[in-house]
Scaffold this motif. Sequence first.
Motif, PDB file in Angstrom:
ATOM      1  N   HIS A  15      36.540  -5.630 -12.421  1.00 49.75           N
ATOM      2  CA  HIS A  15      36.292  -7.033 -12.771  1.00 49.75           C
ATOM      3  C   HIS A  15      36.383  -7.250 -14.281  1.00 49.75           C
ATOM      4  CE1 HIS A  15      35.094  -7.762  -8.630  1.00 49.75           C
ATOM      5  NE2 HIS A  15      34.280  -6.728  -8.709  1.00 49.75           N
ATOM      6  N   GLU A  18      36.192 -10.754 -15.651  1.00 49.86           N
ATOM      7  CA  GLU A  18      34.849 -11.307 -15.805  1.00 49.86           C
ATOM      8  C   GLU A  18      34.179 -10.758 -17.063  1.00 49.86           C
ATOM      9  OE1 GLU A  18      32.694 -10.592 -12.204  1.00 49.86           O
ATOM     10  OE2 GLU A  18      34.264 -11.493 -10.947  1.00 49.86           O
ATOM     11  N   ASN A  22      32.584 -12.821 -20.395  1.00 46.22           N
ATOM     12  CA  ASN A  22      31.258 -12.560 -20.968  1.00 46.22           C
ATOM     13  C   ASN A  22      31.351 -12.175 -22.440  1.00 46.22           C
ATOM     14  OD1 ASN A  22      29.908 -13.097 -18.557  1.00 46.22           O
ATOM     15  ND2 ASN A  22      30.106 -10.983 -17.843  1.00 46.22           N
ATOM     16  N   ALA A 208      39.729 -16.087 -16.253  1.00 46.19           N
ATOM     17  CA  ALA A 208      39.074 -16.655 -15.077  1.00 46.19           C
ATOM     18  C   ALA A 208      40.082 -17.349 -14.163  1.00 46.19           C
ATOM     19  CB  ALA A 208      37.984 -17.646 -15.503  1.00 46.19           C
TER      20      ALA A 208
END
Length: 230
Positions: A15, A18, A22, A208
């Motif tokens: 991931h 993701e 962050n 994303a």
Amino acid sequence: MDKLEDILKEFSRSHINEEAVNIEKVYFYKTDKKINPKQEDPFWVSIGKLPVLVSAPHAVRHYRQKKIKMSDQFTGSIVYLLNQLTGCYAIAATKLYGGDPNFDNPCIYKDRIAEICNRENVKFILDIHGAAREREFDVDLGTNRGETLLKRNMLELVERNFQNFGLSRITHDHFAASGQNSIANFVACELGIPALQIEINKQYRVPAQNPHGFHRLLGALMAIVRELAH
């Protein structure tokens, strides 16, 4: 091709898209709040082991000719991840400090690059920028018509790795790597180190919305860093 697919599968499992989101929120927060660089360090720096330095001067908003300019979205996160994944050296702007690293002279960002290069074993610099989605390229390679490469034949290596990961629309010198005060020009002329300015289409800088495209971009850049290092 198996290696390529293995890399893409690993990114998907981990991931990493993701993680990039962050990282962007934590380190490269977009704000118009200006800080004093004498009181607060506006740059993130990570010392590496591979002799390649990756740079993201426009990771956050910056000033040019007294106007606030928008950031090159996710270029900071890309540089951060390249440092983590390859062990290369890395530098990126994290705060709006009143200048533009790719335009100013004198320039505290370039001074920091010079400090790193004078102290460490840096042999090549990749300066990462962002281009708009409507541009008709995947990546544009800025070398001031080859001048910033200092007669090192690196373009074939770079282009091959981008193409291997599906970024096949490659152009050259659409942006001002030739500018007197550009980072690539400064590094080549003042530090005697070959440098390449890489402009990345926004479609690959939205982890994303387009995780597969982001994975391919990151895989290509990882391969480039590792091959340049050897």
